[in-house]
Scaffold this motif. Structure first.
Motif, mmCIF file in Angstrom:
data_model
loop_
_atom_site.group_PDB
_atom_site.id
_atom_site.type_symbol
_atom_site.label_atom_id
_atom_site.label_comp_id
_atom_site.label_asym_id
_atom_site.label_seq_id
_atom_site.Cartn_x
_atom_site.Cartn_y
_atom_site.Cartn_z
ATOM 1 N N UNK A 31 0.905 -1.266 0.094
ATOM 2 C CA UNK A 31 -0.052 -0.138 -0.009
ATOM 3 C C UNK A 31 1.071 1.333 0.088
ATOM 4 N N UNK A 32 1.961 1.300 0.674
ATOM 5 C CA UNK A 32 2.856 2.143 0.719
ATOM 6 C C UNK A 32 3.498 2.402 -0.645
ATOM 7 N N UNK A 33 3.787 1.535 -1.284
ATOM 8 C CA UNK A 33 4.424 1.365 -2.720
ATOM 9 C C UNK A 33 3.547 1.966 -3.620
ATOM 10 N N UNK A 34 2.307 1.672 -3.628
ATOM 11 C CA UNK A 34 1.332 2.082 -4.563
ATOM 12 C C UNK A 34 1.148 3.533 -4.402
ATOM 13 N N UNK A 35 0.947 3.944 -3.219
ATOM 14 C CA UNK A 35 0.651 5.405 -2.838
ATOM 15 C C UNK A 35 1.886 6.403 -3.345
ATOM 16 N N UNK A 49 0.515 18.717 -12.967
ATOM 17 C CA UNK A 49 1.546 19.606 -12.431
ATOM 18 C C UNK A 49 1.557 19.445 -10.947
ATOM 19 N N UNK A 50 3.208 19.586 -10.677
ATOM 20 C CA UNK A 50 3.426 19.358 -9.419
ATOM 21 C C UNK A 50 2.482 20.224 -8.349
ATOM 22 N N UNK A 51 2.338 21.610 -8.924
ATOM 23 C CA UNK A 51 1.445 22.517 -8.046
ATOM 24 C C UNK A 51 0.238 22.188 -8.065
ATOM 25 N N UNK A 52 -0.472 21.153 -8.817
ATOM 26 C CA UNK A 52 -1.923 21.013 -8.702
ATOM 27 C C UNK A 52 -2.142 19.665 -7.660
ATOM 28 N N UNK A 53 -0.988 19.063 -7.439
ATOM 29 C CA UNK A 53 -1.016 17.941 -6.487
ATOM 30 C C UNK A 53 -0.996 18.546 -4.924
ATOM 31 N N UNK A 54 -2.386 18.156 -4.535
ATOM 32 C CA UNK A 54 -2.580 18.873 -3.058
ATOM 33 C C UNK A 54 -1.842 17.482 -2.083
ATOM 34 N N UNK A 55 -2.173 16.501 -2.139
ATOM 35 C CA UNK A 55 -1.073 15.553 -1.227
ATOM 36 C C UNK A 55 -1.251 14.274 -1.971
ATOM 37 N N UNK A 56 -0.092 13.535 -1.637
ATOM 38 C CA UNK A 56 -0.107 11.897 -1.884
ATOM 39 C C UNK A 56 0.355 11.336 -0.756
ATOM 40 N N UNK A 57 -0.622 10.895 0.308
ATOM 41 C CA UNK A 57 0.259 10.452 1.336
ATOM 42 C C UNK A 57 -0.793 9.435 2.247
ATOM 43 N N UNK A 58 -0.311 8.706 2.738
ATOM 44 C CA UNK A 58 -0.888 7.777 3.717
ATOM 45 C C UNK A 58 -2.308 7.083 3.143
ATOM 46 N N UNK A 217 15.043 -3.121 1.097
ATOM 47 C CA UNK A 217 14.834 -1.817 1.141
ATOM 48 C C UNK A 217 14.687 -1.302 -0.232
ATOM 49 N N UNK A 218 13.647 -1.857 -0.791
ATOM 50 C CA UNK A 218 13.306 -1.611 -2.137
ATOM 51 C C UNK A 218 12.949 -0.288 -2.574
ATOM 52 N N UNK A 219 13.616 0.520 -3.099
ATOM 53 C CA UNK A 219 13.248 1.729 -3.555
ATOM 54 C C UNK A 219 13.033 2.869 -2.285
ATOM 55 N N UNK A 220 13.453 2.368 -1.184
ATOM 56 C CA UNK A 220 13.520 3.373 -0.101
ATOM 57 C C UNK A 220 12.038 3.714 0.375
ATOM 58 N N UNK A 221 10.934 2.630 0.492
ATOM 59 C CA UNK A 221 9.672 2.845 0.555
ATOM 60 C C UNK A 221 9.095 2.612 1.973
ATOM 61 N N UNK A 222 8.361 3.376 2.432
ATOM 62 C CA UNK A 222 7.713 2.624 3.698
ATOM 63 C C UNK A 222 8.419 2.934 5.059
ATOM 64 N N UNK A 223 7.791 2.716 6.303
ATOM 65 C CA UNK A 223 8.428 3.231 7.517
ATOM 66 C C UNK A 223 9.615 2.403 7.714
ATOM 67 N N UNK A 224 9.520 0.842 7.457
ATOM 68 C CA UNK A 224 10.891 0.211 7.628
ATOM 69 C C UNK A 224 12.124 0.744 6.977
ATOM 70 N N UNK A 225 12.126 1.521 5.880
ATOM 71 C CA UNK A 225 13.051 2.142 5.418
ATOM 72 C C UNK A 225 13.603 3.399 6.144
#
Ligand SMILES: [Zn+2]
Length: 550
Positions: A31-35, A49-58, A217-225
């Motif tokens: 789920x972390x990776x997908x998000x 565009x970057x400025x049009x992304x409000x958030x991508x989190x959790x 530690x695949x692509x440095x994703x998630x809390x374990x990373x």
């Protein structure tokens, strides 16, 4: 412009539908990776565009895109990716034509739309037919992968990652890593030999693979990373909680969640006139929330490590991000971790709240937490459900404490329960029976009219250091029970209780008198005396799980 919302829903069903630590860990990683990776890449590819992304989190994302066609295309691609990477995960995606609407109005409208989508429910094809072989891991989905077709399925699954591999790193290198996964970690062996599984469903299969990607530690994703950055080689994943060295002892399940996030955001919009500034604020807020949750937990673990209160095998992080911490720790330290985490998180969020300078005060975000201490063999979904009940108790206490009160800053609460050898307990029934013997939930910060968790944990530590006899605490508890149950004989029992306290040696008497908050017992009124030691059961229940010793 179109405003789009993507929410991962039924996250807990996806993560806790098996009792295997490995697949739980893998599910959380997926789920972390997908998000974090896949959704961002899809937005990028579709020209958002970057400025049009409000958030991508959790697990969630909110962003603007040019038109309906793009919104539809993004929805299609995100659904396809979730389906491929994490079969059985559920999404609620909705979008609105924001037209000339102000951003805060558009966000309200979208939230309503999202709620309608969520309320429609998520159908599941019921394949409960006797002749269909069920997955040996989740015991729910039909088997699709067996030893015979494992390799082709792994090859197919690994291909999913290709479009998302980091461009700056050498793609071949990561590709090579993926291709050699089975050789390095013997995933087929893990599933079919070690775990003695005959057949597995695509969802559990994906989780197994993901669990092994964490080791890389695949692509440095998630809390374990992030955890590994601080603790390096101390991360030694095990396959089940029973494998912990603490085999015979207790584990602690902590589930903390942010309080009044909705209220905070609702109040926030009244402080903005400039839409772009509000956009900036929303972006910033979601990052801060996630950052403070993760950093507070890391800081606490570091502290305890330095104080030598934590073992090497010290935690399973099931969900850490957004405003959530759902994790497993050794039973003897979980209360301390939750208490310190909540304090840190609350304090960081209070400082942040002050810088926001909202017109309406008192909508700062805090943490309320439910902690279950139970035998290591207790099923995960059960621990999760019970800790959720406790977390809701803590939130209810917070709500009641501040109802009709004007305060500038609010505090958080904690509730806890020890489940002994019986293995199960109905928390509601249990609480009704011990009303005047427990004071849960406790407040995290010191406040008037609320029992504070520092006080309780400190009291227990002092009792333990002074070698206060546990059987005396038991006796106080029994007498208190009698006083509650038997009003006719309450004077008699009360007298006996006071008498045993008076006879204690001076150091121990001092401790009990501080606990009671009375300098002298002899000239107190009967009604006051009836109220002494009203958290005796909290003390007894936590006695073995406080003070850092195992
Ligand atoms: Zn399965």
């Amino acid at each position: 412009m179109y405003l789009v919302s993507v929410e991962t829903v039924k996250i807990k069903d996806f993560i806790f539908n098996t009792n295997k630590l490995k697949t739980i860990r893998g599910a959380s990683f997926l789920l972390d990776y997908l998000n974090q990776v896949v959704v961002n890449e899809i937005l990028n590819k579709n020209g958002v565009k970057k400025e049009d992304i409000l958030y991508v989190a959790a697990g969630n994302a909110k962003f603007y895109c040019e038109n309906k066609e793009i919104a539809q295309n993004i929805e299609f691609e995100i659904r396809e990716a979730y389906n491929n990477f994490a079969p059985d995960s559920k999404l609620a995606i909705s979008y609105i034509d924001s037209g000339s609407e102000k951003i805060w109005d558009a966000m309200d409208k979208l939230a309503k739309e999202t709620n309608i989508t969520k309320n429609k429910g998520f159908s599941k094809i019921n394949l409960d037919l006797p002749f269909i072989e069920k997955c040996n891991i989740c015991c729910d989905n039909p088997v699709q992968i067996k030893k015979e077709n494992f390799n082709e399925n792994l090859e197919k699954y690994v291909k999913n990652f290709e479009p998302y591999l980091e461009k700056e790193n050498s793609k071949e290198n990561i590709n090579e890593k993926l291709k050699t996964l089975n050789d390095r970690y013997k995933i087929a062996y893990q599933i079919f030999d070690n775990d003695k599984v005959k057949g597995i469903c695509p969802s559990c299969f994906a989780k197994y693979i993901a669990a092994n990607l964490i080791k890389d530690d695949f692509q440095g994703i998630g809390f374990y990373s992030e955890f590994k950055k601080e603790f390096k080689d101390e991360f030694k994943p095990v396959d089940s909680l029973e494998e912990y060295e603490l085999k015979k002892s207790f584990i602690g399940f902590m589930y903390s969640d942010g309080d009044s996030v909705g209220e905070f955001l609702k109040n926030a919009k009244d402080n903005f006139e400039d839409e772009n500034k509000y956009k900036e604020f929303i972006k910033n807020f979601s990052q801060i929330l996630d950052k403070y949750t993760k950093s507070s937990l890391i800081e606490v673990l570091k502290e305890l490590r330095e104080e030598k209160k934590l073992d090497e095998h010290f935690g399973e992080f099931l969900i850490v991000g957004g405003d959530d911490v759902c994790a497993v720790f050794p039973g003897h330290i979980v209360m301390e971790i939750s208490r310190r985490f909540q304090k840190k998180f609350n304090s960081k969020m209070k400082d942040y709240y002050k810088t926001c300078n909202f017109k309406i005060k008192g909508s700062n975000i805090t943490s309320s937490s439910g902690v279950i201490i139970a035998k290591a063999k207790t099923p995960m979904y059960y621990l999760f459900d019970q800790s959720l009940i406790l977390q809701k108790n803590a939130k209810k206490k917070r709500y009641e404490t501040y109802e009709n009160k004007n305060v500038d800053l609010k505090n958080g609460f904690i509730d806890f329960q020890v489940i002994g050898s019986e293995g199960t307990v109905n928390i509601g029934d249990f609480r009704r029976g011990v009303n005047n013997l427990i004071q849960r939930p406790y407040s995290i910060e010191k406040m008037d009219f609320c029992e504070n968790i520092d006080g309780l944990l400190c009291l227990i530590e002092n009792l333990k250091t002074s070698n206060f006899p546990k059987n005396k605490l038991r006796m106080y508890y029994d007498l208190k029970c009698e006083i509650e149950k038997n009003p006719n004989k309450s004077m008699e029992n009360l007298f006996e209780l006071i008498n045993t306290i008076v006879k204690l040696d001076s150091e121990q008497k001092e401790l009990i008198l501080t606990w009671i908050g009375k300098e002298n017992l002899s000239n107190s009124h009967e009604d006051t005396l009836k109220n002494i030691l009203k958290n005796i059961f909290d003390v007894i229940e936590l006695y073995d799980f406080v003070g850092g010793s195992k």
